[in-house]
Design a protein around this motif. Structure first.
Motif, PDB file in Angstrom:
ATOM      1  N   MET A  98     -13.096   6.969 -15.836  1.00  0.00           N
ATOM      2  CA  MET A  98     -14.288   6.558 -16.569  1.00  0.00           C
ATOM      3  C   MET A  98     -14.957   5.387 -15.839  1.00  0.00           C
ATOM      4  O   MET A  98     -14.296   4.381 -15.537  1.00  0.00           O
ATOM      5  CB  MET A  98     -13.930   6.146 -17.996  1.00  0.00           C
ATOM      6  N   THR A  99     -16.265   5.521 -15.580  1.00  0.00           N
ATOM      7  CA  THR A  99     -16.999   4.510 -14.827  1.00  0.00           C
ATOM      8  C   THR A  99     -18.350   4.256 -15.495  1.00  0.00           C
ATOM      9  O   THR A  99     -19.050   5.220 -15.824  1.00  0.00           O
ATOM     10  CB  THR A  99     -17.229   4.969 -13.375  1.00  0.00           C
ATOM     11  N   PRO A 100     -18.736   2.999 -15.673  1.00  0.00           N
ATOM     12  CA  PRO A 100     -20.073   2.721 -16.219  1.00  0.00           C
ATOM     13  C   PRO A 100     -21.166   3.060 -15.210  1.00  0.00           C
ATOM     14  O   PRO A 100     -21.015   2.828 -14.004  1.00  0.00           O
ATOM     15  CB  PRO A 100     -20.033   1.231 -16.538  1.00  0.00           C
ATOM     16  N   PHE A 101     -22.261   3.605 -15.738  1.00  0.00           N
ATOM     17  CA  PHE A 101     -23.376   4.050 -14.914  1.00  0.00           C
ATOM     18  C   PHE A 101     -24.648   3.416 -15.455  1.00  0.00           C
ATOM     19  O   PHE A 101     -25.030   3.639 -16.610  1.00  0.00           O
ATOM     20  CB  PHE A 101     -23.471   5.583 -14.977  1.00  0.00           C
ATOM     21  N   ASP A 102     -25.294   2.592 -14.643  1.00  0.00           N
ATOM     22  CA  ASP A 102     -26.528   1.914 -15.043  1.00  0.00           C
ATOM     23  C   ASP A 102     -27.717   2.790 -14.664  1.00  0.00           C
ATOM     24  O   ASP A 102     -28.001   3.003 -13.474  1.00  0.00           O
ATOM     25  CB  ASP A 102     -26.639   0.553 -14.356  1.00  0.00           C
ATOM     26  N   THR A 103     -28.413   3.309 -15.683  1.00  0.00           N
ATOM     27  CA  THR A 103     -29.539   4.205 -15.430  1.00  0.00           C
ATOM     28  C   THR A 103     -30.772   3.417 -15.005  1.00  0.00           C
ATOM     29  O   THR A 103     -30.928   2.235 -15.321  1.00  0.00           O
ATOM     30  CB  THR A 103     -29.870   5.023 -16.683  1.00  0.00           C
ATOM     31  N   ASP A 104     -31.672   4.097 -14.303  1.00  0.00           N
ATOM     32  CA  ASP A 104     -32.925   3.468 -13.894  1.00  0.00           C
ATOM     33  C   ASP A 104     -33.829   3.195 -15.089  1.00  0.00           C
ATOM     34  O   ASP A 104     -34.797   2.425 -14.963  1.00  0.00           O
ATOM     35  CB  ASP A 104     -33.662   4.366 -12.893  1.00  0.00           C
ATOM     36  N   THR A 105     -33.537   3.817 -16.229  1.00  0.00           N
ATOM     37  CA  THR A 105     -34.368   3.610 -17.421  1.00  0.00           C
ATOM     38  C   THR A 105     -33.901   2.410 -18.242  1.00  0.00           C
ATOM     39  O   THR A 105     -34.478   2.136 -19.298  1.00  0.00           O
ATOM     40  CB  THR A 105     -34.375   4.876 -18.285  1.00  0.00           C
ATOM     41  N   GLY A 106     -32.817   1.721 -17.792  1.00  0.00           N
ATOM     42  CA  GLY A 106     -32.492   0.448 -18.402  1.00  0.00           C
ATOM     43  C   GLY A 106     -31.318   0.419 -19.352  1.00  0.00           C
ATOM     44  O   GLY A 106     -31.082  -0.588 -20.009  1.00  0.00           O
ATOM     45  N   TYR A 107     -30.544   1.501 -19.467  1.00  0.00           N
ATOM     46  CA  TYR A 107     -29.362   1.450 -20.325  1.00  0.00           C
ATOM     47  C   TYR A 107     -28.150   1.967 -19.551  1.00  0.00           C
ATOM     48  O   TYR A 107     -28.292   2.552 -18.460  1.00  0.00           O
ATOM     49  CB  TYR A 107     -29.568   2.234 -21.626  1.00  0.00           C
ATOM     50  N   THR A 108     -26.981   1.741 -20.116  1.00  0.00           N
ATOM     51  CA  THR A 108     -25.729   2.071 -19.442  1.00  0.00           C
ATOM     52  C   THR A 108     -25.033   3.218 -20.159  1.00  0.00           C
ATOM     53  O   THR A 108     -24.975   3.260 -21.389  1.00  0.00           O
ATOM     54  CB  THR A 108     -24.800   0.847 -19.402  1.00  0.00           C
ATOM     55  N   ILE A 109     -24.485   4.122 -19.373  1.00  0.00           N
ATOM     56  CA  ILE A 109     -23.722   5.261 -19.889  1.00  0.00           C
ATOM     57  C   ILE A 109     -22.319   5.191 -19.305  1.00  0.00           C
ATOM     58  O   ILE A 109     -22.151   4.914 -18.107  1.00  0.00           O
ATOM     59  CB  ILE A 109     -24.375   6.599 -19.497  1.00  0.00           C
ATOM     60  N   LEU A 110     -21.320   5.442 -20.125  1.00  0.00           N
ATOM     61  CA  LEU A 110     -19.959   5.568 -19.620  1.00  0.00           C
ATOM     62  C   LEU A 110     -19.778   7.019 -19.159  1.00  0.00           C
ATOM     63  O   LEU A 110     -20.024   7.959 -19.915  1.00  0.00           O
ATOM     64  CB  LEU A 110     -18.955   5.225 -20.712  1.00  0.00           C
ATOM     65  N   VAL A 111     -19.348   7.180 -17.914  1.00  0.00           N
ATOM     66  CA  VAL A 111     -19.268   8.510 -17.305  1.00  0.00           C
ATOM     67  C   VAL A 111     -17.818   8.877 -17.019  1.00  0.00           C
ATOM     68  O   VAL A 111     -17.070   8.096 -16.415  1.00  0.00           O
ATOM     69  CB  VAL A 111     -20.079   8.560 -15.997  1.00  0.00           C
ATOM     70  N   ASN A 112     -17.432  10.055 -17.461  1.00  0.00           N
ATOM     71  CA  ASN A 112     -16.156  10.637 -17.065  1.00  0.00           C
ATOM     72  C   ASN A 112     -16.399  11.364 -15.751  1.00  0.00           C
ATOM     73  O   ASN A 112     -16.930  12.480 -15.731  1.00  0.00           O
ATOM     74  CB  ASN A 112     -15.656  11.598 -18.146  1.00  0.00           C
ATOM     75  N   ARG A 113     -16.025  10.728 -14.636  1.00  0.00           N
ATOM     76  CA  ARG A 113     -16.316  11.294 -13.326  1.00  0.00           C
ATOM     77  C   ARG A 113     -15.393  12.444 -12.974  1.00  0.00           C
ATOM     78  O   ARG A 113     -15.654  13.183 -12.017  1.00  0.00           O
ATOM     79  CB  ARG A 113     -16.234  10.194 -12.264  1.00  0.00           C
ATOM     80  N   GLY A 114     -14.299  12.597 -13.723  1.00  0.00           N
ATOM     81  CA  GLY A 114     -13.425  13.731 -13.462  1.00  0.00           C
ATOM     82  C   GLY A 114     -11.953  13.379 -13.589  1.00  0.00           C
ATOM     83  O   GLY A 114     -11.579  12.290 -14.022  1.00  0.00           O
ATOM     84  N   PHE A 115     -11.123  14.312 -13.182  1.00  0.00           N
ATOM     85  CA  PHE A 115      -9.665  14.231 -13.362  1.00  0.00           C
ATOM     86  C   PHE A 115      -8.984  13.850 -12.058  1.00  0.00           C
ATOM     87  O   PHE A 115      -9.365  14.313 -10.972  1.00  0.00           O
ATOM     88  CB  PHE A 115      -9.152  15.590 -13.834  1.00  0.00           C
ATOM     89  N   VAL A 116      -7.955  12.992 -12.193  1.00  0.00           N
ATOM     90  CA  VAL A 116      -7.073  12.686 -11.066  1.00  0.00           C
ATOM     91  C   VAL A 116      -5.626  12.805 -11.543  1.00  0.00           C
ATOM     92  O   VAL A 116      -5.332  12.578 -12.712  1.00  0.00           O
ATOM     93  CB  VAL A 116      -7.306  11.271 -10.492  1.00  0.00           C
ATOM     94  N   ALA A 117      -4.743  13.181 -10.627  1.00  0.00           N
ATOM     95  CA  ALA A 117      -3.328  13.296 -10.967  1.00  0.00           C
ATOM     96  C   ALA A 117      -2.729  11.914 -11.217  1.00  0.00           C
ATOM     97  O   ALA A 117      -3.298  10.890 -10.824  1.00  0.00           O
ATOM     98  CB  ALA A 117      -2.576  13.994  -9.835  1.00  0.00           C
ATOM     99  N   GLN A 118      -1.573  11.889 -11.854  1.00  0.00           N
ATOM    100  CA  GLN A 118      -0.946  10.618 -12.229  1.00  0.00           C
ATOM    101  C   GLN A 118      -0.643   9.742 -11.027  1.00  0.00           C
ATOM    102  O   GLN A 118      -0.712   8.515 -11.121  1.00  0.00           O
ATOM    103  CB  GLN A 118       0.346  10.900 -13.000  1.00  0.00           C
ATOM    104  N   ASP A 119      -0.297  10.355  -9.899  1.00  0.00           N
ATOM    105  CA  ASP A 119       0.089   9.562  -8.719  1.00  0.00           C
ATOM    106  C   ASP A 119      -1.060   9.373  -7.737  1.00  0.00           C
ATOM    107  O   ASP A 119      -0.858   8.916  -6.616  1.00  0.00           O
ATOM    108  CB  ASP A 119       1.268  10.215  -8.003  1.00  0.00           C
ATOM    109  N   ALA A 120      -2.279   9.711  -8.137  1.00  0.00           N
ATOM    110  CA  ALA A 120      -3.415   9.580  -7.222  1.00  0.00           C
ATOM    111  C   ALA A 120      -3.738   8.104  -6.991  1.00  0.00           C
ATOM    112  O   ALA A 120      -3.645   7.279  -7.901  1.00  0.00           O
ATOM    113  CB  ALA A 120      -4.631  10.303  -7.787  1.00  0.00           C
TER     114      ALA A 120
END
Length: 234
Positions: A98-120
């Motif tokens: 999960m990573t915060p994403f600052d939009t050009d329109t002025g607000y922030t969205i929390l983004v699920n960028r995807g899956f990683v394994a436990q040992d990644a």
């Protein structure tokens, strides 16, 4: 059984007939509603992406009604550590990144960028740099926790994607009351996006049939109790 007792029992069964029929009709209506919901979600998932709703005065009920809306917005991923939420996917056990994403329109969205394994281990290139276009599916927040465990913000242990709690814990500031499941990016380096599971239980036909059968059984029992009883002399 004496006649008054038989009549009383029959009346109870007739009342149950009405209850069971009402429950069966309710399940038929629920089935129609569920099929309409599935059709709506399928249309959203495969539609062209649109701008995400601005978070101003966006009620939780409105977010739920927008679930799985395909969105597209330009902005930048915020620097800093990612938030890892426990996950089980088709690729096994691991974490959602999960990573915060600052939009050009002025607000922030929390983004699920995807899956990683436990040992990644984080590597260069995991997080796109500079201005990028985010596309994905809008998802309602998941408050509380998951996997039969509550989120532990103090320890940084997350078992669900609870947007408000994550924002408070890592001091993100104001964020949209939803998160976005990002589409899978080309290349194999980094979190694997595009793993949203869209599945709705649809057992309403079975439930309706069960209630209607119970109504028939109750009606039959009432008929048996109310029918004239022949004496031994007959």
């Amino acid at each position: 059984m004496r006649r008054p007792a038989r009549t009383g029992a029959a009346l109870v069964l007739l009342a149950l007939v009405l209850v069971f029929v009402a429950l069966g009709v309710w399940q038929v209506q629920r089935r129609a509603w569920k099929h309409a919901l599935i059709a709506t979600v399928e249309g959203r998932v495969h539609a062209a992406p649109v701008a995400p709703p601005a978070p101003d005065n966006l009620a939780p009920a409105a977010v739920a009604d927008l679930a799985y809306l395909r969105i597209s917005v330009r902005g930048r991923y915020r620097s800093g550590p990612d938030i890892l939420a426990r996950a089980v996917s088709d690729l096994g056990a691991g974490y959602w990144v999960m990573t915060p994403f600052d939009t050009d329109t002025g607000y922030t969205i929390l983004v699920n960028r995807g899956f990683v394994a436990q040992d990644a281990k984080p590597r260069a290139g995991w997080r796109p740099a500079g201005s990028v276009v985010l596309t994905g599916l809008l998802r309602p927040s998941e408050p509380g926790g998951g996997f039969l465990r509550a989120n532990d913000p103090a320890a940084g242990r997350w078992y669900s994607r609870d947007v408000a709690a994550i924002a408070r814990a890592v001091k993100l500031g104001p964020v949209a009351p939803y998160f976005v499941d990002a589409d899978r990016l080309p290349g194999g380096d980094g979190p694997v996006g595009g793993l949203t599971v869209i599945r709705f239980s649809d057992n309403h036909a079975v439930y309706a049939l069960t209630w209607f059968v119970m109504a028939l059984m109750s009606a039959f029992g009432a008929w048996r109790l109310l029918r004239p009883v022949r004496s031994l002399a007959d």
